[in-house]
Design an enzyme around this catalytic site. Structure first.
Site, mmCIF file in Angstrom:
data_model
loop_
_atom_site.group_PDB
_atom_site.id
_atom_site.type_symbol
_atom_site.label_atom_id
_atom_site.label_comp_id
_atom_site.label_asym_id
_atom_site.label_seq_id
_atom_site.Cartn_x
_atom_site.Cartn_y
_atom_site.Cartn_z
ATOM 1 N N ASP A 1 35.063 51.805 8.962
ATOM 2 C CA ASP A 1 34.762 53.224 8.824
ATOM 3 C C ASP A 1 33.435 53.464 9.547
ATOM 4 O O ASP A 1 32.683 52.521 9.792
ATOM 5 C CB ASP A 1 34.665 53.572 7.337
ATOM 6 C CG ASP A 1 34.158 54.972 7.107
ATOM 7 O OD1 ASP A 1 34.670 55.900 7.776
ATOM 8 O OD2 ASP A 1 33.253 55.145 6.268
ATOM 9 N N ASP B 1 30.896 56.734 9.263
ATOM 10 C CA ASP B 1 29.790 57.342 8.504
ATOM 11 C C ASP B 1 29.618 56.642 7.156
ATOM 12 O O ASP B 1 30.548 56.588 6.351
ATOM 13 C CB ASP B 1 30.052 58.838 8.307
ATOM 14 C CG ASP B 1 30.223 59.580 9.637
ATOM 15 O OD1 ASP B 1 29.699 59.096 10.659
ATOM 16 O OD2 ASP B 1 30.887 60.630 9.645
ATOM 17 N N TYR C 1 27.428 67.260 8.520
ATOM 18 C CA TYR C 1 28.236 66.511 9.467
ATOM 19 C C TYR C 1 27.383 65.819 10.525
ATOM 20 O O TYR C 1 26.372 66.369 10.955
ATOM 21 C CB TYR C 1 29.234 67.447 10.153
ATOM 22 C CG TYR C 1 30.250 67.993 9.176
ATOM 23 C CD1 TYR C 1 31.437 67.304 8.926
ATOM 24 C CD2 TYR C 1 30.000 69.158 8.463
ATOM 25 C CE1 TYR C 1 32.354 67.786 8.008
ATOM 26 C CE2 TYR C 1 30.918 69.642 7.542
ATOM 27 C CZ TYR C 1 32.085 68.958 7.317
ATOM 28 O OH TYR C 1 32.986 69.423 6.406
ATOM 29 N N THR D 1 37.676 56.707 11.969
ATOM 30 C CA THR D 1 36.824 57.678 11.277
ATOM 31 C C THR D 1 37.485 59.048 11.155
ATOM 32 O O THR D 1 38.051 59.551 12.118
ATOM 33 C CB THR D 1 35.441 57.769 11.996
ATOM 34 O OG1 THR D 1 34.634 58.750 11.350
ATOM 35 C CG2 THR D 1 35.575 58.111 13.466
ATOM 36 N N ASN D 2 37.441 59.602 9.970
ATOM 37 C CA ASN D 2 37.895 60.982 9.745
ATOM 38 C C ASN D 2 36.793 61.919 10.220
ATOM 39 O O ASN D 2 35.644 61.794 9.764
ATOM 40 C CB ASN D 2 38.123 61.239 8.248
ATOM 41 C CG ASN D 2 39.394 60.619 7.716
ATOM 42 O OD1 ASN D 2 40.229 60.123 8.462
ATOM 43 N ND2 ASN D 2 39.551 60.652 6.399
ATOM 44 N N CYS E 1 40.196 60.971 13.492
ATOM 45 C CA CYS E 1 41.106 62.052 13.108
ATOM 46 C C CYS E 1 40.310 63.353 13.115
ATOM 47 O O CYS E 1 39.386 63.504 12.323
ATOM 48 C CB CYS E 1 41.696 61.816 11.727
ATOM 49 S SG CYS E 1 42.487 63.313 11.097
ATOM 50 N N HIS F 1 41.513 66.289 12.402
ATOM 51 C CA HIS F 1 42.317 67.299 11.695
ATOM 52 C C HIS F 1 41.776 67.618 10.307
ATOM 53 O O HIS F 1 41.011 66.854 9.723
ATOM 54 C CB HIS F 1 43.764 66.799 11.576
ATOM 55 C CG HIS F 1 44.342 66.384 12.889
ATOM 56 N ND1 HIS F 1 44.726 65.095 13.171
ATOM 57 C CD2 HIS F 1 44.545 67.099 14.025
ATOM 58 C CE1 HIS F 1 45.166 65.023 14.421
ATOM 59 N NE2 HIS F 1 45.066 66.222 14.958
ATOM 60 N N CYS G 1 47.182 61.087 10.502
ATOM 61 C CA CYS G 1 46.116 60.155 10.875
ATOM 62 C C CYS G 1 44.848 60.288 10.043
ATOM 63 O O CYS G 1 43.916 59.500 10.213
ATOM 64 C CB CYS G 1 45.820 60.222 12.373
ATOM 65 S SG CYS G 1 45.321 61.813 13.026
ATOM 66 N N ARG G 2 44.795 61.268 9.159
ATOM 67 C CA ARG G 2 43.585 61.356 8.324
ATOM 68 C C ARG G 2 43.670 60.309 7.210
ATOM 69 O O ARG G 2 44.619 60.313 6.423
ATOM 70 C CB ARG G 2 43.460 62.768 7.744
ATOM 71 C CG ARG G 2 42.215 62.952 6.891
ATOM 72 C CD ARG G 2 42.060 64.412 6.424
ATOM 73 N NE ARG G 2 41.080 64.492 5.354
ATOM 74 C CZ ARG G 2 39.751 64.493 5.525
ATOM 75 N NH1 ARG G 2 39.243 64.463 6.742
ATOM 76 N NH2 ARG G 2 38.929 64.522 4.508
#
Ligand SMILES: [Mg+2]
Ligand SMILES: [Zn+2]
Length: 191
Positions: free
Chosen positions: A18, A20, A32, A63-64, A102, A104, A111-112
């Site tokens: 991951d 963040d 963000y 990463t989302n 991702c 979205h 993909c999230r």
């Protein structure tokens, strides 16, 4: 906390990370990492990635980045952050093999995380990737659920107590192991 015989007899070939909260400092909920200026590397991360590289493991970032869907920053900003991180790694003899993100919003894609689309993307690009030889390292419940859904082993990184997302306790519980940070997770994988 213990490694629960984490890698006994298991060959790890790919480490999914991951971003963040694992690679760079997580900002407060609702904030963000929208630009390179807001991308603050956590201590020991470059060395930890270099250790994985040196041991011949593949390193993949997943990463989302829902902020793209929310209009807080653009996909191009995410890609610029990844390019600049990669350049910084390169200066110090390290590298990430692939970045997936991702862009979205919730429930609009496959993909999230915790959905496994980014694992499938990686597997499509690197035929040698297999869940049985992969580990997911993350600081959110969704990371651990993603890793488990894909069939990987999982390591929960506790990180910064002030910035933990709701549900983190469940993530720590579900994970195969818990470490303080990425360098400790890499030590668990390699040592
Ligand atoms: Mg995170
Ligand atoms: Zn997506």
């Amino acid at each position: 906390m213990s490694g629960k015989n984490f890698v006994r007899g298991v060959v790890v070939e790919t480490v999914f990370l991951d971003r963040d909260g694992v690679i760079n400092r997580k900002l407060a909920e609702g904030e963000y990492v929208s630009s390179w200026e807001r991308f603050e590397l956590l201590p020991g991360v470059v060395e930890a990635v270099a250790r994985l590289n040196g041991a011949g493991l593949r390193v993949v970032v997943v990463t989302n980045q829902r902020g793209v869907a929310l209009g807080r920053y653009r996909a191009a900003d995410v890609e610029e952050i990844h390019a600049r991180f990669q350049a910084l790694l390169a200066e110090r003899g390290a590298r990430v093999d692939a970045f997936y993100y991702c862009p979205h919003d919730r429930r609009q894609c496959g993909c999230r995380k915790p959905l496994t689309g980014m694992f499938e993307q990686a597997r499509a690009e690197f035929a040698a990737i297999a869940a049985e030889t992969s580990v997911m390292v993350g600081d959110s419940l969704s990371d651990i659920e993603f890793g488990r859904a894909a069939g990987m082993r999982t390591i929960f990184v506790s990180g910064d107590a002030a910035h933990r997302k709701p549900g983190w306790e469940r993530g720590a519980e579900l994970a195969d192991a818990v470490t303080d940070d990425l360098p400790a997770a890499v030590a668990l994988i390699l040592d």
